[in-house]
Design a protein around this motif. Structure first.
Motif, PDB file in Angstrom:
ATOM      1  N   LEU A  10       0.833  -1.209   0.000  1.00  0.00           N
ATOM      2  CA  LEU A  10       0.000   0.000   0.000  1.00  0.00           C
ATOM      3  C   LEU A  10       0.865   1.256   0.000  1.00  0.00           C
ATOM      4  CD1 LEU A  10      -2.821  -1.116   2.420  1.00  0.00           C
ATOM      5  CD2 LEU A  10      -3.135  -0.287   0.074  1.00  0.00           C
ATOM      6  N   ALA A  11       1.901   1.252   0.836  1.00  0.00           N
ATOM      7  CA  ALA A  11       2.805   2.407   0.887  1.00  0.00           C
ATOM      8  C   ALA A  11       3.464   2.629  -0.468  1.00  0.00           C
ATOM      9  CB  ALA A  11       3.860   2.207   1.974  1.00  0.00           C
ATOM     10  N   LEU A  12       3.887   1.566  -1.098  1.00  0.00           N
ATOM     11  CA  LEU A  12       4.531   1.675  -2.402  1.00  0.00           C
ATOM     12  C   LEU A  12       3.562   2.229  -3.442  1.00  0.00           C
ATOM     13  CD1 LEU A  12       7.118   1.181  -3.959  1.00  0.00           C
ATOM     14  CD2 LEU A  12       6.382  -1.164  -4.329  1.00  0.00           C
ATOM     15  N   ALA A  13       2.318   1.756  -3.434  1.00  0.00           N
ATOM     16  CA  ALA A  13       1.315   2.248  -4.389  1.00  0.00           C
ATOM     17  C   ALA A  13       1.054   3.736  -4.177  1.00  0.00           C
ATOM     18  CB  ALA A  13       0.021   1.446  -4.268  1.00  0.00           C
ATOM     19  N   VAL A  14       0.883   4.149  -2.918  1.00  0.00           N
ATOM     20  CA  VAL A  14       0.610   5.564  -2.645  1.00  0.00           C
ATOM     21  C   VAL A  14       1.834   6.414  -2.981  1.00  0.00           C
ATOM     22  CG1 VAL A  14      -0.033   7.261  -0.871  1.00  0.00           C
ATOM     23  CG2 VAL A  14      -1.142   5.020  -0.911  1.00  0.00           C
ATOM     24  N   SER A  15       3.032   5.894  -2.710  1.00  0.00           N
ATOM     25  CA  SER A  15       4.242   6.660  -3.030  1.00  0.00           C
ATOM     26  C   SER A  15       4.346   6.923  -4.527  1.00  0.00           C
ATOM     27  CB  SER A  15       5.492   5.939  -2.524  1.00  0.00           C
ATOM     28  OG  SER A  15       5.846   4.839  -3.341  1.00  0.00           O
ATOM     29  N   GLN A  16       3.897   5.980  -5.334  1.00  0.00           N
ATOM     30  CA  GLN A  16       3.933   6.183  -6.784  1.00  0.00           C
ATOM     31  C   GLN A  16       2.970   7.293  -7.193  1.00  0.00           C
ATOM     32  OE1 GLN A  16       3.262   2.147  -7.969  1.00  0.00           O
ATOM     33  NE2 GLN A  16       5.409   1.613  -7.720  1.00  0.00           N
ATOM     34  N   GLY A  17       1.834   7.383  -6.506  1.00  0.00           N
ATOM     35  CA  GLY A  17       0.910   8.492  -6.754  1.00  0.00           C
ATOM     36  C   GLY A  17       1.522   9.822  -6.355  1.00  0.00           C
ATOM     37  N   VAL A  18       2.233   9.835  -5.239  1.00  0.00           N
ATOM     38  CA  VAL A  18       2.892  11.066  -4.787  1.00  0.00           C
ATOM     39  C   VAL A  18       3.952  11.487  -5.795  1.00  0.00           C
ATOM     40  CG1 VAL A  18       4.315  12.100  -2.958  1.00  0.00           C
ATOM     41  CG2 VAL A  18       2.393  10.608  -2.353  1.00  0.00           C
ATOM     42  N   ILE A  19       4.696  10.533  -6.307  1.00  0.00           N
ATOM     43  CA  ILE A  19       5.705  10.848  -7.323  1.00  0.00           C
ATOM     44  C   ILE A  19       5.038  11.396  -8.581  1.00  0.00           C
ATOM     45  CG2 ILE A  19       7.372   9.804  -8.937  1.00  0.00           C
ATOM     46  CD1 ILE A  19       8.261   8.023  -6.583  1.00  0.00           C
ATOM     47  N   ALA A  20       3.909  10.824  -8.968  1.00  0.00           N
ATOM     48  CA  ALA A  20       3.188  11.320 -10.146  1.00  0.00           C
ATOM     49  C   ALA A  20       2.744  12.761  -9.949  1.00  0.00           C
ATOM     50  CB  ALA A  20       1.972  10.439 -10.436  1.00  0.00           C
ATOM     51  N   LEU A  21       2.575  13.179  -8.710  1.00  0.00           N
ATOM     52  CA  LEU A  21       2.186  14.556  -8.384  1.00  0.00           C
ATOM     53  C   LEU A  21       3.400  15.413  -8.046  1.00  0.00           C
ATOM     54  CD1 LEU A  21      -0.923  13.656  -6.210  1.00  0.00           C
ATOM     55  CD2 LEU A  21      -0.947  14.619  -8.529  1.00  0.00           C
TER      56      LEU A  21
ATOM     57  N   GLY B 225       5.889  14.878  -6.051  1.00  0.00           N
ATOM     58  CA  GLY B 225       6.168  14.949  -4.619  1.00  0.00           C
ATOM     59  C   GLY B 225       7.357  14.106  -4.214  1.00  0.00           C
ATOM     60  N   HIS B 226       8.391  14.143  -5.017  1.00  0.00           N
ATOM     61  CA  HIS B 226       9.569  13.300  -4.770  1.00  0.00           C
ATOM     62  C   HIS B 226      10.153  13.493  -3.366  1.00  0.00           C
ATOM     63  CE1 HIS B 226       9.163  13.538  -9.117  1.00  0.00           C
ATOM     64  NE2 HIS B 226       9.847  12.407  -9.198  1.00  0.00           N
ATOM     65  N   LYS B 227      10.210  14.750  -2.899  1.00  0.00           N
ATOM     66  CA  LYS B 227      10.803  14.997  -1.581  1.00  0.00           C
ATOM     67  C   LYS B 227       9.969  14.354  -0.470  1.00  0.00           C
ATOM     68  CE  LYS B 227       8.663  19.521  -1.023  1.00  0.00           C
ATOM     69  NZ  LYS B 227       8.870  20.950  -0.926  1.00  0.00           N
ATOM     70  N   PHE B 228       8.647  14.275  -0.665  1.00  0.00           N
ATOM     71  CA  PHE B 228       7.794  13.616   0.324  1.00  0.00           C
ATOM     72  C   PHE B 228       8.061  12.107   0.366  1.00  0.00           C
ATOM     73  CE2 PHE B 228       5.226  17.379  -0.816  1.00  0.00           C
ATOM     74  CZ  PHE B 228       5.157  17.973   0.433  1.00  0.00           C
ATOM     75  N   VAL B 229       8.344  11.551  -0.795  1.00  0.00           N
ATOM     76  CA  VAL B 229       8.639  10.120  -0.845  1.00  0.00           C
ATOM     77  C   VAL B 229       9.960   9.828  -0.136  1.00  0.00           C
ATOM     78  CG1 VAL B 229       9.111   8.170  -2.382  1.00  0.00           C
ATOM     79  CG2 VAL B 229       7.228   9.735  -2.895  1.00  0.00           C
ATOM     80  N   ALA B 230      10.947  10.659  -0.364  1.00  0.00           N
ATOM     81  CA  ALA B 230      12.222  10.496   0.338  1.00  0.00           C
ATOM     82  C   ALA B 230      12.013  10.621   1.848  1.00  0.00           C
ATOM     83  CB  ALA B 230      13.232  11.529  -0.145  1.00  0.00           C
ATOM     84  N   ALA B 231      11.221  11.603   2.262  1.00  0.00           N
ATOM     85  CA  ALA B 231      10.937  11.789   3.694  1.00  0.00           C
ATOM     86  C   ALA B 231      10.163  10.593   4.253  1.00  0.00           C
ATOM     87  CB  ALA B 231      10.155  13.087   3.914  1.00  0.00           C
ATOM     88  N   GLY B 232       9.259  10.056   3.463  1.00  0.00           N
ATOM     89  CA  GLY B 232       8.474   8.906   3.914  1.00  0.00           C
ATOM     90  C   GLY B 232       9.320   7.676   4.146  1.00  0.00           C
TER      91      GLY B 232
END
Length: 186
Positions: free
Chosen positions: A98-109, A111-118
Motif C-alpha cells: 500500500l505504501a509503495l502504491a501511494v508513493s507512486q501516486g505522490v511521485i506522479a504529483l 512529490g519526490h521529496k515527500f517520498v524520500a521523507a516517507g
C-alpha cells in the motif's frame, strides 16, 4: 536454524507481492495515460481503484498467512515459525504494498521529496520499534516491519492528499519513473 526459518517465513509472507506486480502492471499504464492527459477526475478514480485492489491483495495475504501459513510453511520448508510471526510478516508486506502504491501516486504529483521523507521516516520507525519493542527478537523485527510500513503509508497518504489539495497535476513521466525506480524486493 532460526535465521533460515525466519527467512522462509519472509519468503512465504511476500507471495502477495507477485499479485501486486500484476495489479501494478495492469493499472499503472492507465494512470500514466490519464496523467499525460491531465484528467484529474479519472486519475483520482483510477488511483482509488488501484488502492482498493492492493488493499484486497494485502488483506487476502494477511488472512491467508494467518489461516494457511503454518501448514504451508511446514509442507514447503519443514516449519519453524508460528502463526503470529507469519501473520505479522504478511501484514507488514501488505502495508508495504500500500505504501509503495501511494508513493507512486505522490511521485506522479511531483512529490519526490515527500517520498524520500516517507522512506526515511519508515526506516527511523523500524529502527525505533526494533530497538525497544520486546525482548523477543522475532517479535521486535515483526513489529518493526509493521511500524516502518505503517509510517511510510501515513507519510505518503498525507503527502498525496496535500499534493492533490495544492492542485498538483499528475505527470505521466513522473508516474513512469516512480514505477521503474521502486524495486519490489526489500
Amino acid at each position: 536454524e532460526k535465521v533460515t526459518a525466519f527467512g522462509n517465513g519472509v519468503l512465504l509472507s511476500r507471495v502477495p507481492l507477485f499479485l501486486f506486480q500484476a495489479v501494478q502492471a495492469a493499472l499503472l499504464p492507465r494512470l500514466a495515460r490519464l496523467a499525460a492527459k491531465g484528467d484529474l477526475v479519472e486519475f483520482r478514480h483510477g488511483f482509488s481503484l488501484l488502492l482498493k485492489v492492493v488493499t484486497a491483495v494485502a488483506v487476502l495475504g494477511t488472512v491467508g498467512s494467518f489461516v494457511l501459513g503454518p501448514p504451508i510453511l511446514t509442507m514447503v520448508y519443514d516449519g519453524g515459525l508460528d502463526r503470529r510471526t507469519l501473520t505479522l510478516l504478511a501484514l507488514a508486506s501488505g502495508l508495504y504494498m500500500l505504501a509503495l502504491a501511494v508513493s507512486q501516486g505522490v511521485i506522479a504529483l511531483q512529490g519526490h521529496k515527500f517520498v524520500a521523507a516517507g522512506w526515511l521516516s519508515a526506516m527511523i520507525g523500524f529502527l525505533a520499534v526494533t530497538m525497544f519493542a520486546s525482548d523477543d527478537l522475532f517479535l521486535r523485527v515483526e513489529l518493526g516491519l509493521v511500524a516502518g510500513s505503517t509510517v511510510a503509508l501515513a507519510v505518503f497518504s498525507y503527502a498525496f492528499r496535500a499534493r492533490m489539495s495544492a492542485g498538483a497535476i499528475p505527470d505521466a513521466e513522473s508516474m513512469i519513473d516512480g514505477v521503474l525506480d521502486f524495486p519490489l524486493e526489500g
